[in-house]
Design an enzyme around this catalytic site. Structure first.
Site, short mmCIF file in Angstrom:
data_model
loop_
_atom_site.label_atom_id
_atom_site.label_comp_id
_atom_site.label_asym_id
_atom_site.label_seq_id
_atom_site.Cartn_x
_atom_site.Cartn_y
_atom_site.Cartn_z
N TRP A 1 0.86 -1.34 -0.05
CA TRP A 1 0.12 0.10 -0.13
C TRP A 1 0.95 1.31 -0.11
O TRP A 1 1.79 1.36 0.81
CB TRP A 1 -0.85 0.04 1.28
CG TRP A 1 -1.78 1.15 1.27
CD1 TRP A 1 -2.63 1.56 0.54
CD2 TRP A 1 -1.95 1.67 2.68
NE1 TRP A 1 -3.39 2.72 1.20
CE2 TRP A 1 -3.05 2.91 2.43
CE3 TRP A 1 -1.41 1.72 3.95
CZ2 TRP A 1 -3.38 3.74 3.36
CZ3 TRP A 1 -1.89 2.67 5.00
CH2 TRP A 1 -2.74 3.60 4.56
N ASP B 1 -0.25 -5.24 9.76
CA ASP B 1 -1.59 -4.17 9.17
C ASP B 1 -2.65 -5.04 8.70
O ASP B 1 -2.60 -5.79 7.64
CB ASP B 1 -0.71 -3.35 8.17
CG ASP B 1 -1.77 -2.30 7.67
OD1 ASP B 1 -2.94 -2.21 8.27
OD2 ASP B 1 -1.45 -1.66 6.75
N LYS C 1 -13.02 -0.76 6.22
CA LYS C 1 -13.67 -1.79 5.10
C LYS C 1 -14.78 -2.71 5.68
O LYS C 1 -15.84 -2.81 5.19
CB LYS C 1 -12.37 -2.50 4.56
CG LYS C 1 -11.13 -1.91 4.32
CD LYS C 1 -11.11 -0.82 3.30
CE LYS C 1 -9.78 0.13 3.36
NZ LYS C 1 -9.46 0.46 2.29
N1 KET Z 1 -3.57 -0.48 5.34
C1 KET Z 1 -3.55 -0.99 4.20
C2 KET Z 1 -3.25 -2.04 3.48
C3 KET Z 1 -4.87 -0.50 3.40
O1 KET Z 1 -4.81 -0.64 2.06
C4 KET Z 1 -5.48 0.87 4.21
C5 KET Z 1 -6.41 1.44 3.26
C6 KET Z 1 -5.03 1.12 5.20
C7 KET Z 1 -4.18 0.39 6.16
C8 KET Z 1 -5.73 2.46 5.91
O2 KET Z 1 -7.31 2.34 5.79
P1 KET Z 1 -7.88 3.06 7.03
O3 KET Z 1 -8.79 4.14 6.28
O4 KET Z 1 -7.03 4.29 7.65
O5 KET Z 1 -8.24 2.37 7.89
N2 KET Z 1 -6.35 1.56 1.76
C9 KET Z 1 -7.27 2.07 0.86
C10 KET Z 1 -7.58 3.43 1.20
C11 KET Z 1 -6.50 4.39 1.14
O6 KET Z 1 -5.68 4.40 0.22
O7 KET Z 1 -6.56 5.41 2.07
C12 KET Z 1 -6.68 1.76 -0.54
O8 KET Z 1 -5.64 1.21 -0.87
O9 KET Z 1 -7.46 2.20 -1.55
#
Ligand code: KET
Length: 432
Positions: free
Chosen positions: A162, A243, A279
């Site tokens: 990511w 993570d 998610k």
């Molecule tokens: N870790 C991973 C691996 C991840 O894909 C995301 C979010 C997050 C943490 C953080 O999400 P949060 O909303 O802070 O709980 N990924 C998606 C959104 C983004 O980039 O913020 C994405 O990859 O589309």
């Protein structure tokens, strides 16, 4: 007038207007030099896609960029369990600050999901945990903690990962190393190279691991491979930071998706973990998650937790209250929790259905390329193998928005757009 052109140039970043912007900025510098040297930041590779999608007036546009679940009509979803929790909360919630560490009840329920319903570590109070600003905030506080207490340590990050992982540890001033993960030829895991990197890293290194549904590849180690990784981590005394942003999205069952973590726990590792409800509960904008660190004993956990809180206090003081209350209301009630589990499974199943549909559509069109990886990969994303140039063509010619690394958010694919998407992919790939 001139300044308006200049500002437009600054916003669009194009042509003569861009030079006008530069001239305007240097002119402004003579009046006030404070921000004169500030250049516009590069667009975020994921959230920038959403911005571009929103700005496109085409009625055919499709957003398979950000990892956000949509229903089969392409609409954002509020889960029924969340609506019911909201109904129960209504009227009874005050708006007082939470403690620095967040909601104790939410944290307790959240730790049970990662460490197990009857975890001895929970009973023995060996887990230092704070409510975090979703998964991102959990990673960031951990990175700052790592830097503060082990300033000479580094973090090993998988290739690819990511994109924001790099920003998070960079901004926390933790040096980054990488380890092999994805094998482009087989579109699977490069297990041998991964194990070599684990063995060759200095003893006691920090590794960032995706607990399940690896983003962006959709490729996870098998249970057997996790056991080997855990064993080798033990030999090398490495630290595993998990993570876990997609618990429930890999298999449809949050308990099964915690398997990698449970293997590490069985093997006696003292792990760290970032959890997110963005998610799997659809609470994206509520920013609710948890950071936990398993400690040697209760005394150490108390000390570690107090330091995590001390990092949070000058950064954002204390976390938001509403999302935490939704989570604790759902997970604290067996009936609502069951409804949540059913709904998580429903989301995972719809995505699996769309994987099959996308692959079948491409095969029916007579695509000369192999597409098994669409259905072999798991979680929210398909790492399609499309090149950045092919992605640009999808966007420019077909109004299909996705990240330039070829990642398709399968959660944005619907019965209504899967045919259009498959046709566009076929058109831009059929000549090889
Ligand atoms: N870790 C991973 C691996 C991840 O894909 C995301 C979010 C997050 C943490 C953080 O999400 P949060 O909303 O802070 O709980 N990924 C998606 C959104 C983004 O980039 O913020 C994405 O990859 O589309």
């Amino acid at each position: 007038m001139a300044s308006r052109t200049a500002l437009r140039g600054l916003i669009t970043g194009r042509g003569p207007a861009r030079s006008a912007a530069a001239a305007f900025i240097s002119g402004a510098r003579s009046i006030s030099s404070w921000w004169g040297a500030v250049e516009p930041a590069a667009k975020d590779p994921i959230l920038g896609v959403t911005e571009a999608f929103l700005a496109d007036p085409s009625p055919h546009k499709v957003n398979v960029g950000v990892g956000a679940y949509r229903d089969d009509n392409g609409k954002p979803v509020v889960l029924d369990c969340v609506r019911e929790a909201e109904r129960r909360i209504a009227g009874s919630q005050n708006m007082e600050y939470l403690p620095m560490g967040g909601s104790v009840k939410m944290i307790h329920e959240t730790l049970k999901l990662a460490y197990g319903e009857n975890s001895e570590f929970l009973k023995d109070k060996r887990i230092a945990a704070i409510q975090a600003l979703s998964g991102t905030g959990a990673c960031r506080v951990f990175a700052d903690f790592q830097r503060r207490f082990l300033p000479d340590s580094q973090i090993y990050i998988p290739v690819p990962t990511w994109a924001n992982h790099h920003n998070i540890w960079r901004d926390a001033h933790v040096p980054q190393r990488t380890f092999h993960y994805y094998h482009p030829e087989s579109r699977g895991l490069d297990f041998a190279a991964l194990m070599d990197d684990v063995k060759n890293a200095p003893n006691g290194s920090f590794f960032l691991l995706h607990a399940c549904a690896h983003n962006p590849t959709g490729v996870d180690p098998t249970e057997e491979q996790w056991r080997e990784i855990s064993y080798q981590f033990k030999v090398k005394r490495h630290f595993a930071f998990f993570d876990m942003a997609y618990q429930g999205f890999a298999s449809g069952d949050p308990e099964r998706d915690a398997k990698a973590i449970r293997i590490f726990l069985e093997d006696g590792h003292l792990i760290g973990c970032a959890q997110s409800y963005a998610k799997n509960m659809g609470l994206y904008g509520q920013r609710v998650g948890c950071l936990s660190i398993l400690c040697e004993d209760e005394l150490q956990a108390v000390a570690v937790k107090s330091q995590l809180q001390q990092i949070a206090r000058p950064m954002y003081s204390n976390p938001p209250v509403h999302g935490a209350l939704i989570v604790s209301t759902i997970l604290g009630d067996p009936e609502l929790k069951n409804l949540w589990l059913k709904e998580v499974k429903g989301m995972a199943d719809r995505i699996i259905g769309m994987r099959t549909a996308l692959r079948e559509n491409l095969e029916k069109l007579g695509s000369p390329l192999p597409w098994e990886h669409i259905t072999n990969q798991i979680g929210m994303f398909c790492y399609s193998g499309l090149t950045p140039e092919q992605v640009d063509r999808l966007t420019n010619e077909y109004h299909i928005y996705m990240t330039r690394n070829g990642r398709i958010s399968m959660a944005g694919v619907t019965t209504g757009n899967v045919g259009y998407l498959a046709n566009a992919i076929h058109e831009i790939t059929k000549s090889g």
